[in-house]
Write a protein that holds these residues in place. Structure first.
Motif, PDB file in Angstrom:
ATOM      1  N   PHE A   1       0.835  -1.199   0.000  1.00 47.47           N
ATOM      2  CA  PHE A   1       0.000   0.000   0.000  1.00 47.47           C
ATOM      3  C   PHE A   1       0.871   1.250   0.000  1.00 47.47           C
ATOM      4  O   PHE A   1       1.744   1.410   0.833  1.00 47.47           O
ATOM      5  CB  PHE A   1      -0.905   0.008   1.235  1.00 47.47           C
TER       6      PHE A   1
ATOM      7  N   ASN B   1      -3.892   6.379  -1.027  1.00 50.13           N
ATOM      8  CA  ASN B   1      -5.168   6.421  -1.731  1.00 50.13           C
ATOM      9  C   ASN B   1      -5.614   7.875  -1.865  1.00 50.13           C
ATOM     10  O   ASN B   1      -5.115   8.764  -1.180  1.00 50.13           O
ATOM     11  CB  ASN B   1      -6.223   5.560  -1.049  1.00 50.13           C
ATOM     12  N   SER B   2      -6.523   8.084  -2.781  1.00 52.24           N
ATOM     13  CA  SER B   2      -7.050   9.421  -3.031  1.00 52.24           C
ATOM     14  C   SER B   2      -8.460   9.273  -3.582  1.00 52.24           C
ATOM     15  O   SER B   2      -8.897   8.183  -3.946  1.00 52.24           O
ATOM     16  CB  SER B   2      -6.155  10.178  -4.015  1.00 52.24           C
TER      17      SER B   2
ATOM     18  N   GLU C   1      -9.600   1.499  -8.832  1.00 52.39           N
ATOM     19  CA  GLU C   1     -10.634   2.428  -8.371  1.00 52.39           C
ATOM     20  C   GLU C   1     -11.861   1.642  -7.961  1.00 52.39           C
ATOM     21  O   GLU C   1     -12.178   0.608  -8.529  1.00 52.39           O
ATOM     22  CB  GLU C   1     -11.025   3.417  -9.485  1.00 52.39           C
TER      23      GLU C   1
ATOM     24  N   TRP D   1      -2.777   0.800  -9.811  1.00 46.36           N
ATOM     25  CA  TRP D   1      -3.848   1.391  -9.034  1.00 46.36           C
ATOM     26  C   TRP D   1      -5.185   0.791  -9.439  1.00 46.36           C
ATOM     27  O   TRP D   1      -5.336   0.242 -10.515  1.00 46.36           O
ATOM     28  CB  TRP D   1      -3.872   2.911  -9.157  1.00 46.36           C
TER      29      TRP D   1
ATOM     30  N   VAL E   1     -12.739   5.974  -5.063  1.00 48.71           N
ATOM     31  CA  VAL E   1     -11.518   5.889  -4.270  1.00 48.71           C
ATOM     32  C   VAL E   1     -10.460   5.208  -5.127  1.00 48.71           C
ATOM     33  O   VAL E   1     -10.694   4.143  -5.700  1.00 48.71           O
ATOM     34  CB  VAL E   1     -11.743   5.095  -2.967  1.00 48.71           C
ATOM     35  N   ARG E   2      -9.303   5.846  -5.241  1.00 50.60           N
ATOM     36  CA  ARG E   2      -8.189   5.279  -5.996  1.00 50.60           C
ATOM     37  C   ARG E   2      -7.164   4.775  -4.994  1.00 50.60           C
ATOM     38  O   ARG E   2      -6.689   5.524  -4.142  1.00 50.60           O
ATOM     39  CB  ARG E   2      -7.568   6.329  -6.897  1.00 50.60           C
ATOM     40  N   ILE E   3      -6.785   3.513  -5.123  1.00 49.96           N
ATOM     41  CA  ILE E   3      -5.811   2.896  -4.227  1.00 49.96           C
ATOM     42  C   ILE E   3      -4.551   2.583  -5.034  1.00 49.96           C
ATOM     43  O   ILE E   3      -4.628   1.930  -6.069  1.00 49.96           O
ATOM     44  CB  ILE E   3      -6.365   1.609  -3.592  1.00 49.96           C
ATOM     45  N   ASP E   4      -3.413   3.088  -4.560  1.00 52.01           N
ATOM     46  CA  ASP E   4      -2.125   2.853  -5.210  1.00 52.01           C
ATOM     47  C   ASP E   4      -1.365   1.785  -4.439  1.00 52.01           C
ATOM     48  O   ASP E   4      -1.217   1.877  -3.219  1.00 52.01           O
ATOM     49  CB  ASP E   4      -1.285   4.135  -5.241  1.00 52.01           C
ATOM     50  N   GLU E   5      -0.874   0.784  -5.178  1.00 48.75           N
ATOM     51  CA  GLU E   5      -0.084  -0.286  -4.573  1.00 48.75           C
ATOM     52  C   GLU E   5       1.202  -0.454  -5.366  1.00 48.75           C
ATOM     53  O   GLU E   5       1.223  -0.261  -6.574  1.00 48.75           O
ATOM     54  CB  GLU E   5      -0.853  -1.599  -4.588  1.00 48.75           C
TER      55      GLU E   5
END
Length: 137
Positions: free
Chosen positions: A25, A28-29, A121, A119, A36-40
């Motif tokens: 992780f 997120n934004s 969403e 990422w 919700v955008r999650i960056d991994e």
């Protein structure tokens, strides 16, 4: 013999993973659409070399200055892309022997930290429902 001077090339010298996080992780934004955008992923250390060859030393000096000006002027854009800890090393040399004309070489070696991410969403979490009959065993 067919090369048009000045000539410029960009090389990736090395890319190595540098910083890992629990579960991959990074952050997120919320997008403009309310998703919700999650960056991994992880952070990697990149080493890139920008090289230029010219037929005279004055042109080489101008190329080096142009590289520097582009890097300085584009610093905000590079930071928006996620580049951090940018370090630049300059190198000049000449090659008089194997060619028909002397070649003047300049290189900028860049080292920086950059995110390698994927990422996804999805809809934001709106509600957590707990069962009414929670028992312990």
């Amino acid at each position: 013999e067919e090369t048009v001077f000045p000539a410029v090339a960009v090389h990736l010298n090395q890319a190595t993973t540098d910083q890992h996080f629990i579960g991959g992780f990074i952050g997120n934004s919320t997008t403009e659409a309310g998703q919700v955008r999650i960056d991994e992923g992880w952070w990697s250390r990149y080493q890139v070399q920008i090289e230029a060859w010219s037929l005279n030393p004055d042109e080489r000096r101008l190329l080096r200055r142009a590289f520097r000006d582009i890097l300085v002027a584009g610093r905000d854009v590079l930071e928006l892309l996620g580049l951090m800890e940018l370090e630049v090393t300059w190198i000049d040399d000449e090659d008089f022997l194997p060619n028909n004309a002397p070649l003047y070489h300049t290189a900028a070696k860049l080292s920086y930290l950059s995110p390698d991410v994927i990422w996804s969403e999805g809809a934001p979490l709106r509600e957590i429902v707990y069962p009414d009959d929670i028992t312990s065993e």
